[in-house]
Every structure is written in structure tokens, then in C-alpha cells.
Design a protein around this motif. Sequence first.
Motif, PDB file in Angstrom:
ATOM      1  N   ARG A 116       0.830  -1.194   0.000  1.00  0.00           N
ATOM      2  CA  ARG A 116       0.000   0.000   0.000  1.00  0.00           C
ATOM      3  C   ARG A 116       0.871   1.252   0.000  1.00  0.00           C
ATOM      4  O   ARG A 116       2.059   1.218   0.293  1.00  0.00           O
ATOM      5  CB  ARG A 116      -0.917   0.005   1.226  1.00  0.00           C
ATOM      6  CG  ARG A 116      -1.694  -1.282   1.461  1.00  0.00           C
ATOM      7  CD  ARG A 116      -2.756  -1.539   0.418  1.00  0.00           C
ATOM      8  NE  ARG A 116      -3.762  -0.498   0.321  1.00  0.00           N
ATOM      9  CZ  ARG A 116      -4.838  -0.372   1.104  1.00  0.00           C
ATOM     10  NH1 ARG A 116      -5.032  -1.239   2.089  1.00  0.00           N
ATOM     11  NH2 ARG A 116      -5.718   0.590   0.925  1.00  0.00           N
ATOM     12  N   LYS A 131      -8.530   6.773   0.530  1.00  0.00           N
ATOM     13  CA  LYS A 131      -8.075   5.416   0.244  1.00  0.00           C
ATOM     14  C   LYS A 131      -8.429   4.466   1.399  1.00  0.00           C
ATOM     15  O   LYS A 131      -8.740   3.299   1.181  1.00  0.00           O
ATOM     16  CB  LYS A 131      -6.562   5.412  -0.009  1.00  0.00           C
ATOM     17  CG  LYS A 131      -6.017   4.099  -0.526  1.00  0.00           C
ATOM     18  CD  LYS A 131      -4.525   4.192  -0.817  1.00  0.00           C
ATOM     19  CE  LYS A 131      -4.248   4.974  -2.084  1.00  0.00           C
ATOM     20  NZ  LYS A 131      -4.638   4.215  -3.291  1.00  0.00           N
ATOM     21  N   CYS A 138      -9.101  14.021   1.047  1.00  0.00           N
ATOM     22  CA  CYS A 138      -7.656  13.816   0.830  1.00  0.00           C
ATOM     23  C   CYS A 138      -6.910  15.045   1.335  1.00  0.00           C
ATOM     24  O   CYS A 138      -6.728  16.021   0.603  1.00  0.00           O
ATOM     25  CB  CYS A 138      -7.349  13.584  -0.649  1.00  0.00           C
ATOM     26  SG  CYS A 138      -5.576  13.362  -0.995  1.00  0.00           S
ATOM     27  N   CYS A 157      -7.288  11.633  -4.488  1.00  0.00           N
ATOM     28  CA  CYS A 157      -6.072  10.975  -3.985  1.00  0.00           C
ATOM     29  C   CYS A 157      -4.880  11.397  -4.823  1.00  0.00           C
ATOM     30  O   CYS A 157      -4.941  11.375  -6.063  1.00  0.00           O
ATOM     31  CB  CYS A 157      -6.225   9.458  -4.022  1.00  0.00           C
ATOM     32  SG  CYS A 157      -4.789   8.568  -3.351  1.00  0.00           S
ATOM     33  N   VAL A 196      -6.866   6.253 -10.330  1.00  0.00           N
ATOM     34  CA  VAL A 196      -7.386   6.761  -9.065  1.00  0.00           C
ATOM     35  C   VAL A 196      -8.849   7.174  -9.193  1.00  0.00           C
ATOM     36  O   VAL A 196      -9.710   6.695  -8.468  1.00  0.00           O
ATOM     37  CB  VAL A 196      -6.541   7.954  -8.573  1.00  0.00           C
ATOM     38  CG1 VAL A 196      -7.172   8.562  -7.340  1.00  0.00           C
ATOM     39  CG2 VAL A 196      -5.135   7.499  -8.265  1.00  0.00           C
ATOM     40  N   PRO A 200     -10.276   5.808  -5.084  1.00  0.00           N
ATOM     41  CA  PRO A 200      -8.887   5.435  -4.794  1.00  0.00           C
ATOM     42  C   PRO A 200      -8.743   4.222  -3.895  1.00  0.00           C
ATOM     43  O   PRO A 200      -7.664   3.628  -3.834  1.00  0.00           O
ATOM     44  CB  PRO A 200      -8.318   6.694  -4.126  1.00  0.00           C
ATOM     45  CG  PRO A 200      -9.496   7.423  -3.603  1.00  0.00           C
ATOM     46  CD  PRO A 200     -10.609   7.147  -4.565  1.00  0.00           C
ATOM     47  N   HIS A 201      -9.829   3.842  -3.189  1.00  0.00           N
ATOM     48  CA  HIS A 201      -9.762   2.658  -2.329  1.00  0.00           C
ATOM     49  C   HIS A 201      -9.758   1.374  -3.146  1.00  0.00           C
ATOM     50  O   HIS A 201      -9.400   0.314  -2.632  1.00  0.00           O
ATOM     51  CB  HIS A 201     -10.949   2.643  -1.362  1.00  0.00           C
ATOM     52  CG  HIS A 201     -12.284   2.628  -2.039  1.00  0.00           C
ATOM     53  ND1 HIS A 201     -12.786   3.733  -2.703  1.00  0.00           N
ATOM     54  CD2 HIS A 201     -13.220   1.650  -2.177  1.00  0.00           C
ATOM     55  CE1 HIS A 201     -13.983   3.431  -3.208  1.00  0.00           C
ATOM     56  NE2 HIS A 201     -14.254   2.174  -2.909  1.00  0.00           N
ATOM     57  N   GLU A 203      -7.764  -0.410  -5.683  1.00  0.00           N
ATOM     58  CA  GLU A 203      -6.399  -0.223  -6.183  1.00  0.00           C
ATOM     59  C   GLU A 203      -6.038  -1.130  -7.350  1.00  0.00           C
ATOM     60  O   GLU A 203      -5.218  -0.751  -8.185  1.00  0.00           O
ATOM     61  CB  GLU A 203      -5.409  -0.412  -5.033  1.00  0.00           C
ATOM     62  CG  GLU A 203      -5.587   0.627  -3.935  1.00  0.00           C
ATOM     63  CD  GLU A 203      -4.643   0.428  -2.769  1.00  0.00           C
ATOM     64  OE1 GLU A 203      -4.007  -0.643  -2.695  1.00  0.00           O
ATOM     65  OE2 GLU A 203      -4.538   1.336  -1.932  1.00  0.00           O
ATOM     66  N   SER A 267      -0.150   6.894  -8.879  1.00  0.00           N
ATOM     67  CA  SER A 267      -0.682   5.872  -7.980  1.00  0.00           C
ATOM     68  C   SER A 267      -0.303   4.475  -8.417  1.00  0.00           C
ATOM     69  O   SER A 267      -0.594   3.501  -7.723  1.00  0.00           O
ATOM     70  CB  SER A 267      -2.206   5.978  -7.917  1.00  0.00           C
ATOM     71  OG  SER A 267      -2.767   5.734  -9.205  1.00  0.00           O
TER      72      SER A 267
END
Length: 330
Positions: A116, A131, A138, A157, A196, A200-201, A203, A267
Motif C-alpha cells: 500500500r 483510500k 484527501c 487521492c 485513481v 482510490p480505495h 487499487e 498511484s
Amino acid sequence: MREFDYRRADDVTGAVALLDADPDARYLGGGTNLVDLMKNGVEAPARLVDVRSLPLDRVETGDDGSVRIGATVTNSDLAAHPLIRDRYPALTQAVLAGASGQLRNMATVGGNLLQRTRCGYFTDITRPCNKREPGSGCPAVEGEHHNHAVLGASEHCVAVHPSDMGVALTAFDAVVSWRTADGAGEAPLTDFYLPVGDTPHRETVLPPGALITHVTLPPARVAARSRYRKVRERASYAFAIGSVAAALEVDDGVVRDARLALGAVASRPWRARLAERVLVGAPATAEYFVAAADAELAAARPLPHNGYKVTLLRNLVVAVLTELAEETSR
């Protein structure tokens, strides 16, 4: 730390079944990222499924000349493997630049790709983070962001992916394979990480409960002439503020093939396809190396305190390509 159950899986089917039975479980490889997140309260799995004993610890050559890397191969074994050192030297260099020997001895290939972000707001559960808690905000956008994204970010993010290994694998068209209770799946690493956007959570493209089984590197002659260069804020092991994985094939002063990926700018590891298109067919000169870097970085949208990354990456790309061109011409 929350109490948790611990199971050791003996085969892939059994490991997948254990996670399928408990969505709140997590796979445990070397634990070099997950255990830290558990200590911080970011992760709180009810069960850890140890996959280190699975038969996924080999580096093998395919019939087509590809190289298949098992998900539980340690970073140390990957960096030292003759196939990787000879055919993909930038990958060896990236792994060696990523962490100390002690960490490389524990960390696994699959775990490295799933680590992460190291954003301070993400790891501090007293602060909001989209996230970690979707919709909470953010704070890095207006706060501390000197090492955050300049490409592909969004208002939701601006964190960067920390993997060095992933940058080199992205440059060489690696494909990630996995297993779930419903069967097998795979995706090119360039598609493995999701943009993103406003989620954004989310991935990766991995389905729930998926276990990475191996990563495949297709044959690529150009990869034998490759280099990984990382810039960090201190000489000891630290996360990159910018990195480049590059490979170059030059014939009669003209670039015939080029691979380029950037790290610590987005990201996910960033495949520099615009730069590659500028390079292929062009003279292997500083003028075109600059043009290639500028073409890729034209889309950069730095925040108030990380604009230096654009200049840093531009200079880094030009320096690495120049070194490779000089090496090829000898």
C-alpha cells in the motif's frame, strides 16, 4: 492490534478456500507491509493465511523464452537469479534499490506488488483518507505532498505507489496471474492497477479473495540492455522521489526499440508510452531524449510543493537514456 486467527496454507486451492470462507481474512507473505499496517490500525484482518509454504517459489523459463516468477519468490532470490540478472538487469537493480537485505530476505514478489501507499495521511488513522475511508477527503492535496503524484492523480487521492520492482516489471510488459475460488485470471501489469478517479480505495483489478500465483515476463531482447535509476532523499534505503526503468536498442545511431517506465510519480508504476513513441525510429541523441521526456511529462499536474519532480524526472530520463545509448555504441 486486533486479535486474529492464523492459518498456514499447504496448497493454492486450500489458501484460496480459506480466504473465500472469510472475506475479512488476508494473505500473509513476508509481512513487511501488512504487519506494519496492522500495528498502525490501518488493517485489522480477522485471519491471516500464510502462503509462504506454497509451491510458488521458483523462477522458470517458458517454452517461448518467457520468464515465470512465482509469487512467493523472495526479493533477494529474484535479484540474485541468473535469468533475471542476464535478461532483465533493470529488474535486479530495482529490487536491490528497494530495501535492505533483511527486508529483501522476507518480502515476496506478490506482496511487493500489493504493498500500500506510504502516504502519511493513509497510515495515520486519526486523519481522513479516501483510500482508507472512502468519502472522507484527501488532506494531502492542501497538506504535505512533496513526494506525491504529478501524473494520473485526482482530487480524491494524490498518493504514489511505492514499489521499485513494479516499475521495472511495468517497463517489460509483465503479466500478473492469480487464482480465485472461481478459477484463474490474469492482467498485464499496466492494467493491473486501477486509475485513481473517484475510487482510490479500489487499487487493483484483483477479484475478492484472489491470490497472486506468478508474474510472467515475455521475452524481450531489448531488456538485456536496461537500467534502473532511483533518486531518494537519503543514501540509505528510502522510498523514491523519482525513478526510471529504461531499456534501449540502438542500431547505426537510431533507436530500434525502447522501454520506459517511471516510478514515484503516480498511484501506479507509470509506463511512458508517449516517450517510447518519440524514441523509436529517432536518432539516439540528447535532443530526442529530451523530447521524449517532455512528451511524457507534458501531462504532469504538480501540486504547489512537488513541481520539482517534473524537472527531476526529465533530467533522470535523459541521463539514463544517454548512458544506455553510450553503452550500446561501444
